[in-house]
Structure formats: C-alpha cells, structure tokens
Scaffold this motif. Structure first.
Motif, PDB file in Angstrom:
ATOM      1  N   PRO A 132       0.719  -1.104  -0.028  1.00 31.30           N
ATOM      2  CA  PRO A 132      -0.055   0.017   0.021  1.00 31.30           C
ATOM      3  C   PRO A 132       0.840   1.220   0.132  1.00 31.30           C
ATOM      4  N   GLN A 133       0.471   2.337  -0.459  1.00 31.26           N
ATOM      5  CA  GLN A 133       1.101   3.615  -0.582  1.00 31.26           C
ATOM      6  C   GLN A 133       1.267   4.232   0.698  1.00 31.26           C
ATOM      7  N   GLY A 134       2.615   4.575   1.036  1.00 35.80           N
ATOM      8  CA  GLY A 134       2.736   5.255   2.221  1.00 35.80           C
ATOM      9  C   GLY A 134       3.525   4.123   3.165  1.00 35.80           C
ATOM     10  N   THR A 135       3.650   3.062   2.802  1.00 34.53           N
ATOM     11  CA  THR A 135       4.018   1.802   3.814  1.00 34.53           C
ATOM     12  C   THR A 135       5.608   2.034   4.157  1.00 34.53           C
ATOM     13  N   PRO A 136       5.734   2.134   5.372  1.00 34.94           N
ATOM     14  CA  PRO A 136       7.378   2.470   5.650  1.00 34.94           C
ATOM     15  C   PRO A 136       8.267   1.125   5.278  1.00 34.94           C
ATOM     16  N   PRO A 137       9.444   1.187   4.612  1.00 34.02           N
ATOM     17  CA  PRO A 137      10.257   0.501   4.117  1.00 34.02           C
ATOM     18  C   PRO A 137      10.576  -0.753   4.986  1.00 34.02           C
ATOM     19  N   ILE A 138      10.810  -0.426   6.405  1.00 33.01           N
ATOM     20  CA  ILE A 138      10.766  -1.509   7.194  1.00 33.01           C
ATOM     21  C   ILE A 138       9.563  -2.653   7.378  1.00 33.01           C
ATOM     22  N   LEU A 139       8.330  -2.158   7.230  1.00 32.18           N
ATOM     23  CA  LEU A 139       7.347  -2.878   7.137  1.00 32.18           C
ATOM     24  C   LEU A 139       6.950  -3.595   5.516  1.00 32.18           C
ATOM     25  N   MET A 140       7.494  -3.228   4.424  1.00 32.14           N
ATOM     26  CA  MET A 140       7.345  -3.749   3.398  1.00 32.14           C
ATOM     27  C   MET A 140       7.377  -5.311   3.172  1.00 32.14           C
ATOM     28  N   PRO A 141       8.201  -5.900   3.781  1.00 32.38           N
ATOM     29  CA  PRO A 141       8.222  -7.462   3.578  1.00 32.38           C
ATOM     30  C   PRO A 141       6.986  -8.209   4.515  1.00 32.38           C
ATOM     31  N   PHE A 142       6.689  -7.578   5.588  1.00 28.35           N
ATOM     32  CA  PHE A 142       5.289  -8.019   6.326  1.00 28.35           C
ATOM     33  C   PHE A 142       4.129  -7.476   5.325  1.00 28.35           C
ATOM     34  N   MET A 143       3.995  -6.365   4.798  1.00 28.36           N
ATOM     35  CA  MET A 143       2.873  -6.109   4.021  1.00 28.36           C
ATOM     36  C   MET A 143       2.661  -6.971   2.870  1.00 28.36           C
ATOM     37  N   VAL A 144       3.749  -7.222   2.157  1.00 37.22           N
ATOM     38  CA  VAL A 144       3.675  -8.215   1.023  1.00 37.22           C
ATOM     39  C   VAL A 144       3.130  -9.346   1.374  1.00 37.22           C
ATOM     40  N   LEU A 145       3.489  -9.935   2.887  1.00 37.70           N
ATOM     41  CA  LEU A 145       3.035 -11.408   3.120  1.00 37.70           C
ATOM     42  C   LEU A 145       1.637 -11.220   3.421  1.00 37.70           C
ATOM     43  N   ILE A 146       1.318 -10.288   4.254  1.00 34.97           N
ATOM     44  CA  ILE A 146      -0.034  -9.872   4.665  1.00 34.97           C
ATOM     45  C   ILE A 146      -1.189  -9.951   3.234  1.00 34.97           C
ATOM     46  N   GLU A 147      -0.665  -8.995   2.434  1.00 34.33           N
ATOM     47  CA  GLU A 147      -1.542  -8.725   1.296  1.00 34.33           C
ATOM     48  C   GLU A 147      -1.454 -10.124   0.406  1.00 34.33           C
ATOM     49  N   THR A 148      -0.548 -10.970   0.166  1.00 33.86           N
ATOM     50  CA  THR A 148      -0.330 -12.171  -0.628  1.00 33.86           C
ATOM     51  C   THR A 148      -1.495 -13.143   0.334  1.00 33.86           C
ATOM     52  N   ILE A 149      -1.383 -13.178   1.477  1.00 30.84           N
ATOM     53  CA  ILE A 149      -2.299 -14.144   2.171  1.00 30.84           C
ATOM     54  C   ILE A 149      -3.798 -13.705   2.010  1.00 30.84           C
ATOM     55  N   SER A 150      -4.166 -12.418   2.205  1.00 25.71           N
ATOM     56  CA  SER A 150      -5.327 -11.808   1.932  1.00 25.71           C
ATOM     57  C   SER A 150      -5.909 -12.000   0.649  1.00 25.71           C
ATOM     58  N   ASN A 151      -5.022 -12.100  -0.315  1.00 25.84           N
ATOM     59  CA  ASN A 151      -5.406 -12.427  -1.676  1.00 25.84           C
ATOM     60  C   ASN A 151      -5.830 -13.624  -1.962  1.00 25.84           C
ATOM     61  N   ILE A 152      -4.920 -14.657  -1.372  1.00 28.27           N
ATOM     62  CA  ILE A 152      -5.186 -16.158  -1.788  1.00 28.27           C
ATOM     63  C   ILE A 152      -6.491 -16.625  -0.866  1.00 28.27           C
ATOM     64  N   ILE A 153      -6.886 -15.878   0.294  1.00 29.36           N
ATOM     65  CA  ILE A 153      -7.822 -16.559   0.863  1.00 29.36           C
ATOM     66  C   ILE A 153      -9.310 -16.024   0.208  1.00 29.36           C
ATOM     67  N   ARG A 154      -9.317 -15.029  -0.584  1.00 30.88           N
ATOM     68  CA  ARG A 154     -10.396 -14.308  -0.984  1.00 30.88           C
ATOM     69  C   ARG A 154     -11.508 -15.337  -1.571  1.00 30.88           C
ATOM     70  N   PRO A 155     -11.189 -16.501  -2.229  1.00 34.98           N
ATOM     71  CA  PRO A 155     -12.434 -17.350  -2.773  1.00 34.98           C
ATOM     72  C   PRO A 155     -12.934 -18.086  -1.689  1.00 34.98           C
ATOM     73  N   GLY A 156     -11.956 -18.547  -0.718  1.00 38.22           N
ATOM     74  CA  GLY A 156     -12.507 -19.163   0.343  1.00 38.22           C
ATOM     75  C   GLY A 156     -13.436 -18.202   1.031  1.00 38.22           C
ATOM     76  N   THR A 157     -12.966 -16.937   1.352  1.00 35.39           N
ATOM     77  CA  THR A 157     -14.179 -16.015   2.307  1.00 35.39           C
ATOM     78  C   THR A 157     -15.374 -15.705   1.580  1.00 35.39           C
ATOM     79  N   LEU A 158     -15.261 -15.634   0.447  1.00 36.29           N
ATOM     80  CA  LEU A 158     -16.404 -15.533  -0.425  1.00 36.29           C
ATOM     81  C   LEU A 158     -17.283 -16.753  -0.573  1.00 36.29           C
ATOM     82  N   ALA A 159     -16.705 -17.935  -0.424  1.00 32.85           N
ATOM     83  CA  ALA A 159     -17.588 -19.175  -0.494  1.00 32.85           C
ATOM     84  C   ALA A 159     -17.974 -19.283   1.020  1.00 32.85           C
ATOM     85  N   ILE A 160     -17.397 -19.233   2.168  1.00 34.66           N
ATOM     86  CA  ILE A 160     -17.733 -19.467   3.187  1.00 34.66           C
ATOM     87  C   ILE A 160     -18.963 -18.217   3.788  1.00 34.66           C
ATOM     88  N   ARG A 161     -18.730 -17.090   3.455  1.00 35.80           N
ATOM     89  CA  ARG A 161     -19.441 -16.035   3.573  1.00 35.80           C
ATOM     90  C   ARG A 161     -21.076 -16.521   3.354  1.00 35.80           C
TER      91      ARG A 161
END
Length: 225
Positions: A132-161
């Motif tokens: 995301p825009q404005g993310t500090p450089p030290i948090l970038m690896p964690f944001m990539v991991l979080i965004e990747t996981i949130s993207n992967i679970i999207r079809p599951g959350t749609l189905a479960i909801r």
C-alpha cells in the motif's frame, strides 16, 4: 426423525441411485415464464430495472472503456445466486448454496481467472497492490506477506460467507419448527408468527448475500484492470 440437525442439508434425494438434488440450480428457469422472452410485460420491466441498477453500480467500479459489457458477468452471478438462495426457502427443495462445493465452484474459478489475467497483462499493477502507498520500508516485507495471504484466501471467504449465512438461517428455522409438536396452541401461534418473521428475514438475507458476492467479485476484478 433426524439423527443430526445438519441432516437437513444432506443431498439424499435420488432416483435410481442418481442424485437429483443439484437440479435445483436450474429450477430458477421455471420462474421465468415464456412470455418474458417475447412480449414486454411488468415481469420483464421489473428485471430490466434491476439489471440497469446493477449495471450502473458495477460500471462505477469497472473500467468500461477497456472491457465493455463486463458487468453482465457479475449480473449473471447475482441472478444465479439469488435464484438458488430463494429456492432454498421452499420446503423440500435442496439448498445448493449451503454447500461449499457449490459456492467454492463459483468463487475459485472466477478468482483464478482474475489472477491469471492480472499477472499476465498488468504485472506491474499487481505488484503495486502488494505494498500500500505510504508503507514504511521496514514494514514492506510484512505487508507483502499479509497482502498475499489476504489475496489467496479471497475465494474461500466468498464461499464461506455465502454458505454460513445460508446455513445459519435454515438451522434456526428448522430448530424452531422441530419444537412445534410439543407446544400448546397459544405458543404455536407465537411460533408461527416467529417463523414468518424468520422467513422474511431469510428472504432479505438471500437478496443481500447475492448482492454481496456480486459486488465483492466486482471489486476484486477492478483491481486487476
């Protein structure tokens, strides 16, 4: 007598050992009379009004200059889920949207097609969504991991909801209905009134969940354009 409360969702109807429960996904066609396709009428006017409203809402989220007519995909998804949710409210009709095999079969191929289209045609744009825009450089690896996981679970959350909302209301109505034989006449009137209110609530939920899965799919699609 049910051995399990969840047995109301078991696909047990069969003819000559052939399961016919999933034919309920096509029963929505029976609600569309033949005159709908040939002559203008109030039924056709009502659906055209709904389609136009959905088209205008989805058009705001999508880039129609690049992909014209893309909104009809999500309008069709809305109609399919709405018909199946609505049919599940009738007695002795199998509720296909209360099974993960149905909801995941809708969300997973659609999500995979979005991802393939995005990474093949707009790779730079897809990478930009990971940080995301404005993310500090030290948090970038964690944001990539979080965004990747949130993207992967999207079809599951749609189905479960969708599945969870369909199951919850049906279970509550079945649980209250199974206690009716043990109640007095006065309590039976209250129970019938309560069941009517729950049925009205479930009708609203079936419409809302159809809209939610369509609008979320549109939002996910808008990210890859």
């Amino acid at each position: 007598m049910m051995t399990n409360l969840f047995s109301i969702f078991d696909p047990s109807t069969n003819i000559f050992n052939m399961s016919i429960n999933w034919l309920s996904t096509t029963l929505g066609i029976m609600f569309i009379p033949m005159m709908f396709w040939f002559i203008p009428n109030r039924y056709m006017y009502m659906w055209n009004l709904i389609f136009n409203k959905l088209h205008l809402e989805f058009k705001i989220l999508l880039n129609q200059d690049k992909m014209k007519g893309y909104t009809f995909l999500f309008i069709t998804l809305f109609c399919l889920v709405l018909f199946n949710n609505f049919l599940g409210l009738f007695p002795h009709i199998f509720t296909s949207t209360s099974h993960m095999i149905m909801t995941l079969s809708l969300s997973l191929p659609m999500w995979l097609s979005f991802m393939l289209f995005g990474w093949i045609n707009n790779s730079q744009n897809m990478f930009s969504h990971l940080i995301p825009q404005g993310t500090p450089p030290i948090l970038m690896p964690f944001m990539v991991l979080i965004e990747t996981i949130s993207n992967i679970i999207r079809p599951g959350t749609l189905a479960i909801r969708l599945t969870a909302n369909m199951i919850a209301g049906h279970l509550l109505m079945n649980l209250l209905g199974s206690t009716g034989t043990k109640m007095s006449n006065y309590l039976m009137i209250i129970l019938i009134f309560t069941q009517f209110l729950l049925l009205t609530l479930e009708l609203a939920v079936s419409i809302i969940q159809s809209y939610v899965i369509a609008i979320l799919s549109t939002l996910y699609s808008s990210e890859v354009n």
